[in-house]
Design an enzyme around this catalytic site. Structure first.
Site, PDB file in Angstrom:
ATOM      1  N   PRO A  98     -36.542  -8.010 -80.886  1.00  0.00           N
ATOM      2  CA  PRO A  98     -35.545  -7.790 -81.948  1.00  0.00           C
ATOM      3  C   PRO A  98     -35.976  -6.686 -82.904  1.00  0.00           C
ATOM      4  O   PRO A  98     -37.115  -6.671 -83.367  1.00  0.00           O
ATOM      5  CB  PRO A  98     -35.504  -9.145 -82.669  1.00  0.00           C
ATOM      6  CG  PRO A  98     -36.808  -9.802 -82.351  1.00  0.00           C
ATOM      7  CD  PRO A  98     -37.222  -9.309 -81.004  1.00  0.00           C
ATOM      8  N   LYS A 261     -41.559 -17.053 -82.764  1.00  0.00           N
ATOM      9  CA  LYS A 261     -42.131 -15.693 -82.670  1.00  0.00           C
ATOM     10  C   LYS A 261     -43.114 -15.445 -83.807  1.00  0.00           C
ATOM     11  O   LYS A 261     -42.839 -15.775 -84.955  1.00  0.00           O
ATOM     12  CB  LYS A 261     -41.007 -14.654 -82.742  1.00  0.00           C
ATOM     13  CG  LYS A 261     -41.449 -13.194 -82.703  1.00  0.00           C
ATOM     14  CD  LYS A 261     -40.247 -12.269 -82.535  1.00  0.00           C
ATOM     15  CE  LYS A 261     -40.649 -10.813 -82.353  1.00  0.00           C
ATOM     16  NZ  LYS A 261     -40.834 -10.088 -83.613  1.00  0.00           N
ATOM     17  N   HIS A 285     -45.822  -8.671 -84.704  1.00  0.00           N
ATOM     18  CA  HIS A 285     -44.706  -7.906 -85.262  1.00  0.00           C
ATOM     19  C   HIS A 285     -44.971  -6.396 -85.127  1.00  0.00           C
ATOM     20  O   HIS A 285     -44.575  -5.607 -85.988  1.00  0.00           O
ATOM     21  CB  HIS A 285     -44.505  -8.285 -86.738  1.00  0.00           C
ATOM     22  CG  HIS A 285     -43.066  -8.253 -87.185  1.00  0.00           C
ATOM     23  ND1 HIS A 285     -42.301  -9.379 -87.338  1.00  0.00           N
ATOM     24  CD2 HIS A 285     -42.252  -7.221 -87.532  1.00  0.00           C
ATOM     25  CE1 HIS A 285     -41.095  -9.053 -87.765  1.00  0.00           C
ATOM     26  NE2 HIS A 285     -41.027  -7.744 -87.885  1.00  0.00           N
TER      27      HIS A 285
HETATM   28  C1  LIG Z   1     -38.060  -0.965 -86.941  1.00  0.00           C
HETATM   29  C2  LIG Z   1     -38.430  -2.349 -86.515  1.00  0.00           C
HETATM   30  C3  LIG Z   1     -37.656  -3.432 -86.949  1.00  0.00           C
HETATM   31  C4  LIG Z   1     -37.983  -4.721 -86.549  1.00  0.00           C
HETATM   32  N1  LIG Z   1     -37.144  -5.751 -86.881  1.00  0.00           N
HETATM   33  C5  LIG Z   1     -37.421  -7.001 -86.452  1.00  0.00           C
HETATM   34  C6  LIG Z   1     -36.509  -8.057 -86.678  1.00  0.00           C
HETATM   35  O1  LIG Z   1     -35.445  -7.860 -87.229  1.00  0.00           O
HETATM   36  N2  LIG Z   1     -36.882  -9.298 -86.261  1.00  0.00           N
HETATM   37  C7  LIG Z   1     -38.063  -9.543 -85.618  1.00  0.00           C
HETATM   38  O2  LIG Z   1     -38.364 -10.685 -85.272  1.00  0.00           O
HETATM   39  N3  LIG Z   1     -38.918  -8.543 -85.349  1.00  0.00           N
HETATM   40  C8  LIG Z   1     -38.613  -7.288 -85.732  1.00  0.00           C
HETATM   41  N4  LIG Z   1     -39.463  -6.264 -85.402  1.00  0.00           N
HETATM   42  C9  LIG Z   1     -40.666  -6.533 -84.598  1.00  0.00           C
HETATM   43  C10 LIG Z   1     -40.329  -6.443 -83.101  1.00  0.00           C
HETATM   44  O3  LIG Z   1     -39.529  -7.509 -82.707  1.00  0.00           O
HETATM   45  C11 LIG Z   1     -41.598  -6.479 -82.246  1.00  0.00           C
HETATM   46  O4  LIG Z   1     -42.364  -7.611 -82.574  1.00  0.00           O
HETATM   47  C12 LIG Z   1     -42.443  -5.222 -82.376  1.00  0.00           C
HETATM   48  O5  LIG Z   1     -41.653  -4.068 -82.562  1.00  0.00           O
HETATM   49  C13 LIG Z   1     -43.294  -5.057 -81.137  1.00  0.00           C
HETATM   50  O6  LIG Z   1     -44.160  -4.014 -81.283  1.00  0.00           O
HETATM   51  P1  LIG Z   1     -43.933  -2.524 -80.700  1.00  0.00           P
HETATM   52  O7  LIG Z   1     -42.930  -1.865 -81.606  1.00  0.00           O
HETATM   53  O8  LIG Z   1     -45.281  -1.981 -80.793  1.00  0.00           O
HETATM   54  O9  LIG Z   1     -43.407  -2.659 -79.289  1.00  0.00           O
HETATM   55  C14 LIG Z   1     -39.123  -4.949 -85.759  1.00  0.00           C
HETATM   56  C15 LIG Z   1     -39.892  -3.866 -85.318  1.00  0.00           C
HETATM   57  C16 LIG Z   1     -39.531  -2.580 -85.670  1.00  0.00           C
HETATM   58  C17 LIG Z   1     -40.351  -1.431 -85.142  1.00  0.00           C
END
Ligand SMILES: Cc1cc2nc3c(=O)[nH]c(=O)nc-3n(C[C@H](O)[C@H](O)[C@H](O)COP(=O)(O)O)c2cc1C
Length: 387
Positions: A98, A261, A285
């Site tokens: 997400p 999560k 995250h």
């Molecule tokens: C711009 C951005 C917004 C995110 N928003 C959410 C979110 O709304 N909910 C959530 O559970 N995780 C959020 N995440 C975390 C991602 O779900 C995920 O855990 C993370 O991006 C994984 O790492 P990676 O970007 O290195 O692949 C967000 C990540 C990014 C980069």
């Protein structure tokens, strides 16, 4: 039967008729060109992490500590990357994590819908964030046959939390992912430097603005008084008082599969399993929330061991096919990507996301073919060695 790796033949054949790829073939180029396609404030939000981003960077570099050991004379003509997750058979272990601002990362401001359509085309499930530029019902309507998950940021208004979950059920999502690590945003210097918090400008709040419970908390509809609506959102967003006792409430809210999560500690895994969750989502995250921690991959083997029969979804730092294969070998049932598909979206919209997902799957599939692990069941800790 087609293998994911056949994407490379498509690319080479196109080249023979003079059609050259327009999308990047390496993560480095994807990140570079995707970054240029985003406004600087948006790039800061997408690329930035907590503190000096040591944990965020470690999430990626830690994969290099592990090497895959190739096996020869294994029939790898047919690969099987399908996995069982929460009662569903998925064509591959790849998931889209997400991401709360994908709506505005697309040129037309409807990135959540573009990502949902990419999910429909690839069979890669989307985990749709609570923070979206289009209501979850509209997102679900674009998912086609691919199962989708709804990610919940639990507000401190229980009735609102229940409303969001019940809307997700009704819209046809197939699982609820509750994110536990973000009841308050982490310290993110890149965004702090620009005083940049997109939601406070009313962005990505459509799930709230379309929610009857949320709207009932306002004196006037969000369209008439955006500032007041955003203020109410800011006061409602996080719930710092949640504890493990509330797992019973989460469990009672839905009969859909429930996934927690942000779990990194084996003791938390055991509590979650005891509370009846259907899967554990091991993630830090992407390093956006807390600096100074271990990489998510560092904790994966312990999380998998503590989870026993309960499947573990993994994300944070996955940038390539070999990262996917390594996470699977360390016991992940499914592997999520975040930023890679966001850059694909910024650069090429729906087609850009499809390209990124197909490339990741092709690379993972070809690695499994070449290295002699044609089925996911063949991958285990013995396929890896720490350098
Ligand atoms: C711009 C951005 C917004 C995110 N928003 C959410 C979110 O709304 N909910 C959530 O559970 N995780 C959020 N995440 C975390 C991602 O779900 C995920 O855990 C993370 O991006 C994984 O790492 P990676 O970007 O290195 O692949 C967000 C990540 C990014 C980069």
């Amino acid at each position: 039967m087609a293998n994911f790796g056949d994407y490379q033949f498509e690319i080479y054949l196109n080249g023979l008729s003079g059609v050259m790829p327009t999308m990047p073939m390496t993560y480095a180029e994807l990140e570079e060109r995707g970054s240029r396609a985003l406004d600087p404030w948006l790039l800061s939000y997408v690329a930035g992490g907590a503190g000096d981003e040591h944990t965020q960077d470690l999430n990626v570099s830690v994969f290099d500590d592990w090497g895959l050991i190739p096996r020869m004379l294994v029939d790898g003509s047919q690969r099987d990357l399908s996995v069982e997750l929460c009662g569903m058979t998925l064509p591959s272990p790849l998931l889209m994590a997400p991401v709360g601002v994908i709506g505005v990362c697309a040129q037309d401001g409807h990135g959540d819908l573009a990502v949902a359509r990419a999910s429909a085309r690839t069979g890669v499930p989307m985990i749709a964030s609570t923070l979206a530029a289009d209501p979850l019902e509209d997102v679900a309507s674009q998912l086609g046959e691919t199962p989708g998950f709804f990610q919940l940021y639990t507000p401190n208004d229980r009735e609102l939390a229940e409303s969001l979950v019940h809307r997700a059920e009704k819209a046809g999502f197939k699982g609820i992912v509750v994110t536990l690590d973000t009841w308050v945003p982490g310290w993110r210097p890149r965004d702090l430097t620009r005083s940049n918090f997109p939601q406070l400008r009313g962005l990505a709040l459509e799930n709230y603005f379309s929610d009857p419970v949320f709207v009932s908390r306002l004196a006037r509809p969000p369209r008439e008084d955006l500032q007041a609506a955003v203020g109410t959102w800011a006061l409602t967003f996080g719930n710092p008082s949640l504890t493990w006792k509330d797992l019973t409430w989460f469990r009672s809210m839905t009969s859909l599969p429930l996934i927690l999560k942000g779990i990194m500690h084996p003791e938390d895994v055991r509590r979650a399993v005891d509370g009846g969750v259907d899967a554990i989502y091991c993630s830090n995250h992407g390093g956006r929330q807390a600096n100074g921690g271990l990489a998510s991959l560092d904790m994966l083997p312990d999380v998998v061991e503590a989870a026993g029969e309960i499947p573990v979804v993994f994300d944070s730092g996955v940038r390539s096919g070999d990262h996917i294969v390594k996470a699977l070998a360390l016991g992940a049932r499914a592997v999520g990507v975040g930023r890679p598909y966001v850059y694909g979206l910024a650069l090429g919209g729906e087609d850009g996301v499809v390209h990124v997902l197909r490339s990741l799957l092709a690379e993972a599939d070809l690695l499994m073919a070449v290295d002699g692990y044609p089925r996911i069941a063949d991958l285990g800790p013995a396929a890896l060695r720490r350098r």
